[in-house]
Design a protein around this motif. Structure first.
Motif, PDB file in Angstrom:
ATOM      1  N   LYS A 123      37.201  46.506  14.734  1.00 25.29           N
ATOM      2  CA  LYS A 123      38.018  47.529  14.085  1.00 25.29           C
ATOM      3  C   LYS A 123      39.355  47.711  14.791  1.00 25.29           C
ATOM      4  O   LYS A 123      40.345  48.133  14.176  1.00 25.29           O
ATOM      5  N   SER A 124      39.416  47.373  16.083  1.00 23.21           N
ATOM      6  CA  SER A 124      40.685  47.460  16.799  1.00 23.21           C
ATOM      7  C   SER A 124      41.679  46.439  16.255  1.00 23.21           C
ATOM      8  O   SER A 124      42.904  46.679  16.274  1.00 23.21           O
ATOM      9  N   ASP A 125      41.187  45.288  15.761  1.00 24.87           N
ATOM     10  CA  ASP A 125      42.083  44.293  15.165  1.00 24.87           C
ATOM     11  C   ASP A 125      42.699  44.826  13.881  1.00 24.87           C
ATOM     12  O   ASP A 125      43.885  44.575  13.589  1.00 24.87           O
ATOM     13  N   VAL A 126      41.921  45.560  13.106  1.00 21.19           N
ATOM     14  CA  VAL A 126      42.452  46.165  11.883  1.00 21.19           C
ATOM     15  C   VAL A 126      43.524  47.189  12.230  1.00 21.19           C
ATOM     16  O   VAL A 126      44.604  47.230  11.609  1.00 21.19           O
ATOM     17  N   ALA A 127      43.256  48.016  13.236  1.00 23.31           N
ATOM     18  CA  ALA A 127      44.240  49.023  13.649  1.00 23.31           C
ATOM     19  C   ALA A 127      45.526  48.362  14.138  1.00 23.31           C
ATOM     20  O   ALA A 127      46.631  48.834  13.852  1.00 23.31           O
ATOM     21  N   GLN A 128      45.398  47.252  14.880  1.00 20.66           N
ATOM     22  CA  GLN A 128      46.579  46.560  15.383  1.00 20.66           C
ATOM     23  C   GLN A 128      47.399  45.963  14.241  1.00 20.66           C
ATOM     24  O   GLN A 128      48.640  46.006  14.260  1.00 20.66           O
ATOM     25  N   ALA A 129      46.732  45.417  13.233  1.00 19.89           N
ATOM     26  CA  ALA A 129      47.441  44.855  12.087  1.00 19.89           C
ATOM     27  C   ALA A 129      48.208  45.943  11.330  1.00 19.89           C
ATOM     28  O   ALA A 129      49.373  45.742  10.924  1.00 19.89           O
ATOM     29  N   VAL A 130      47.581  47.108  11.155  1.00 18.14           N
ATOM     30  CA  VAL A 130      48.261  48.224  10.475  1.00 18.14           C
ATOM     31  C   VAL A 130      49.445  48.706  11.299  1.00 18.14           C
ATOM     32  O   VAL A 130      50.529  49.003  10.766  1.00 18.14           O
ATOM     33  N   LEU A 131      49.260  48.770  12.631  1.00 17.60           N
ATOM     34  CA  LEU A 131      50.338  49.233  13.504  1.00 17.60           C
ATOM     35  C   LEU A 131      51.550  48.307  13.427  1.00 17.60           C
ATOM     36  O   LEU A 131      52.698  48.771  13.322  1.00 17.60           O
ATOM     37  N   GLU A 132      51.318  47.006  13.480  1.00 17.02           N
ATOM     38  CA  GLU A 132      52.437  46.062  13.431  1.00 17.02           C
ATOM     39  C   GLU A 132      53.183  46.156  12.105  1.00 17.02           C
ATOM     40  O   GLU A 132      54.427  46.104  12.070  1.00 17.02           O
ATOM     41  N   GLU A 133      52.467  46.288  10.999  1.00 16.34           N
ATOM     42  CA  GLU A 133      53.112  46.365   9.689  1.00 16.34           C
ATOM     43  C   GLU A 133      53.922  47.656   9.542  1.00 16.34           C
ATOM     44  O   GLU A 133      55.066  47.634   9.053  1.00 16.34           O
ATOM     45  N   LEU A 134      53.340  48.768   9.974  1.00 15.41           N
ATOM     46  CA  LEU A 134      54.027  50.053   9.832  1.00 15.41           C
ATOM     47  C   LEU A 134      55.243  50.128  10.743  1.00 15.41           C
ATOM     48  O   LEU A 134      56.279  50.703  10.360  1.00 15.41           O
ATOM     49  N   GLU A 135      55.140  49.615  11.952  1.00 13.97           N
ATOM     50  CA  GLU A 135      56.296  49.633  12.858  1.00 13.97           C
ATOM     51  C   GLU A 135      57.464  48.858  12.254  1.00 13.97           C
ATOM     52  O   GLU A 135      58.626  49.253  12.365  1.00 13.97           O
ATOM     53  N   LYS A 136      57.145  47.730  11.622  1.00 15.34           N
ATOM     54  CA  LYS A 136      58.202  46.896  11.043  1.00 15.34           C
ATOM     55  C   LYS A 136      58.859  47.577   9.847  1.00 15.34           C
ATOM     56  O   LYS A 136      60.087  47.500   9.671  1.00 15.34           O
ATOM     57  N   VAL A 137      58.056  48.261   9.047  1.00  7.89           N
ATOM     58  CA  VAL A 137      58.591  48.862   7.820  1.00  7.89           C
ATOM     59  C   VAL A 137      59.188  50.244   8.088  1.00  7.89           C
ATOM     60  O   VAL A 137      60.338  50.525   7.701  1.00  7.89           O
ATOM     61  N   MET A 138      58.419  51.109   8.751  1.00  4.90           N
ATOM     62  CA  MET A 138      58.858  52.494   8.923  1.00  4.90           C
ATOM     63  C   MET A 138      59.960  52.633   9.960  1.00  4.90           C
ATOM     64  O   MET A 138      60.677  53.644   9.988  1.00  4.90           O
ATOM     65  N   GLY A 139      60.093  51.634  10.847  1.00  6.33           N
ATOM     66  CA  GLY A 139      61.192  51.710  11.818  1.00  6.33           C
ATOM     67  C   GLY A 139      62.547  51.701  11.152  1.00  6.33           C
ATOM     68  O   GLY A 139      63.514  52.291  11.673  1.00  6.33           O
ATOM     69  N   ALA A 140      62.657  51.053  10.013  1.00  9.01           N
ATOM     70  CA  ALA A 140      63.942  51.012   9.286  1.00  9.01           C
ATOM     71  C   ALA A 140      64.285  52.358   8.670  1.00  9.01           C
ATOM     72  O   ALA A 140      65.445  52.592   8.295  1.00  9.01           O
ATOM     73  N   TYR A 141      63.285  53.250   8.561  1.00  5.12           N
ATOM     74  CA  TYR A 141      63.524  54.572   7.972  1.00  5.12           C
ATOM     75  C   TYR A 141      63.574  55.674   9.025  1.00  5.12           C
ATOM     76  O   TYR A 141      63.521  56.861   8.680  1.00  5.12           O
ATOM     77  N   GLY A 142      63.663  55.302  10.303  1.00  4.74           N
ATOM     78  CA  GLY A 142      63.809  56.309  11.354  1.00  4.74           C
ATOM     79  C   GLY A 142      62.496  56.886  11.848  1.00  4.74           C
ATOM     80  O   GLY A 142      62.492  57.932  12.488  1.00  4.74           O
ATOM     81  N   TYR A 143      61.367  56.210  11.587  1.00  6.54           N
ATOM     82  CA  TYR A 143      60.060  56.684  12.042  1.00  6.54           C
ATOM     83  C   TYR A 143      59.478  55.701  13.061  1.00  6.54           C
ATOM     84  O   TYR A 143      59.579  54.473  12.900  1.00  6.54           O
ATOM     85  N   ASN A 144      58.887  56.233  14.086  1.00  8.54           N
ATOM     86  CA  ASN A 144      58.211  55.419  15.103  1.00  8.54           C
ATOM     87  C   ASN A 144      56.716  55.693  15.017  1.00  8.54           C
ATOM     88  O   ASN A 144      56.276  56.849  15.064  1.00  8.54           O
ATOM     89  N   ILE A 145      55.916  54.620  14.883  1.00  9.71           N
ATOM     90  CA  ILE A 145      54.460  54.744  14.813  1.00  9.71           C
ATOM     91  C   ILE A 145      53.926  54.715  16.237  1.00  9.71           C
ATOM     92  O   ILE A 145      54.051  53.706  16.942  1.00  9.71           O
TER      93      ILE A 145
END
Length: 300
Positions: A123-145
């Motif tokens: 389950k930690s691999d799933v969390a890491q995959a979500v973290l990498e995707e959100l950091e890449k997308v939400m970072g462009a909108y001024g949000y840090n995961i």
């Protein structure tokens, strides 16, 4: 203390950042503290954003590689980047829905590649995959995961029941194996004890018979020497009759015996004595024969 604002000045609370516009256009960001505005020049405090860490719980239903439907409860911890607060304020209408949509997309792309047991283990691999995707997308909108946690994995109730039954059956099987091994060891030890007991009992019986034989031999010799004209056969008959009557006496004195009597009489006692005497004579003859053969072999 909350954020306060009037037409001329505004107070921005700690762990917050303000957005100032001039004539409806973004002008600058306001740090925590007291700020003065010039309403005649079109300056206004348009909004205030919190820079604290926020938590968003997302419940996702999907299925695994082995076709088991599960629900994943994910906790996303995020915050606004101060330097890019204007992007967070203007770019996204509802950031929570945006984050939730990306979490749904990533989880439903990864979980169907795993089995149910693999999902629990990785389950930690799933969390890491979500973290990498959100950091890449939400970072462009001024949000840090900050963190993503897979808090719980909830299979279908029937699957959970089946898993519990499988686990219980495995544990019961293991318990039966240990129980069988214990019973096996107990039976082996019991058999070893019985074997040792029988061996010692045989040794005792052999010693007892040897002692009886030695005693009878000594009695016969003493009686033959002291009473003239008596033969060994007569002395043996007398001893056997004496033992016979002693046995009858012991049986009569015992109130709890299960002895079965067979037809008997003095003649039967004499027959028994003849059988014992013949057996002793045959044993002695066999012993002498073996001794003669040994002497003959030595001479050869």
């Amino acid at each position: 203390m909350g954020n306060t604002c009037c037409g001329v000045c505004g107070c921005i609370d700690q762990a917050s950042i303000g957005v100032i516009e001039r004539w409806g256009r973004f002008e600058r960001l306001a740090e925590p503290g007291l700020h003065f505005f010039n309403p005649f020049a079109g300056e206004f405090l348009t909004g205030v954003l919190s820079t604290r860490i926020n938590s968003l719980d997302v419940r996702i239903e999907t299925k695994t590689k082995d076709n088991v439907f599960v629900q994943l409860l994910c906790s996303i911890q995020y915050r606004i980047i101060k330097q890019n607060a204007d992007d967070a304020f203007y770019e996204l209408q509802n950031p929570k829905e945006q984050i939730q949509a990306y979490v749904f997309d990533v989880v439903r792309a990864h979980v169907p590649r795993m089995t149910l047991d693999g999902l629990f283990e990785q389950k930690s691999d799933v969390a890491q995959a979500v973290l990498e995707e959100l950091e890449k997308v939400m970072g462009a909108y001024g949000y840090n995961i900050e963190h993503i946690l897979v808090v719980d994995i909830i299979p279908d109730p029937s699957v959970r029941k089946a898993m519990n039954e499988i686990n219980a059956a495995q544990r019961l099987q293991l318990a039966n194996v240990y129980k069988g091994e214990a019973e096996k060891i107990l039976q082996i030890k019991k058999a070893e004890g019985e074997a040792e007991s029988k061996y010692l009992g045989g040794v005792g019986v052999a010693r007892q018979r040897q002692a009886i034989t030695d005693g009878m031999r000594e009695n016969i010799l003493n009686f033959s020497h002291k009473v003239e004209g008596t033969s060994a056969k007569e002395v043996m008959d007398l001893i056997m009759i004496t033992q016979y009557f002693d046995t009858i006496k012991d049986l009569g004195n015992s109130s709890k015996n299960t002895t079965v009597f067979i037809p008997h009489g003095p003649g039967h006692v004499r027959d028994i004595g003849d059988q014992i005497r013949n057996g002793m004579m045959e044993a002695s003859s066999a012993q002498l024969s073996s001794t003669d053969q040994g002497d003959l072999l030595d001479m050869i």
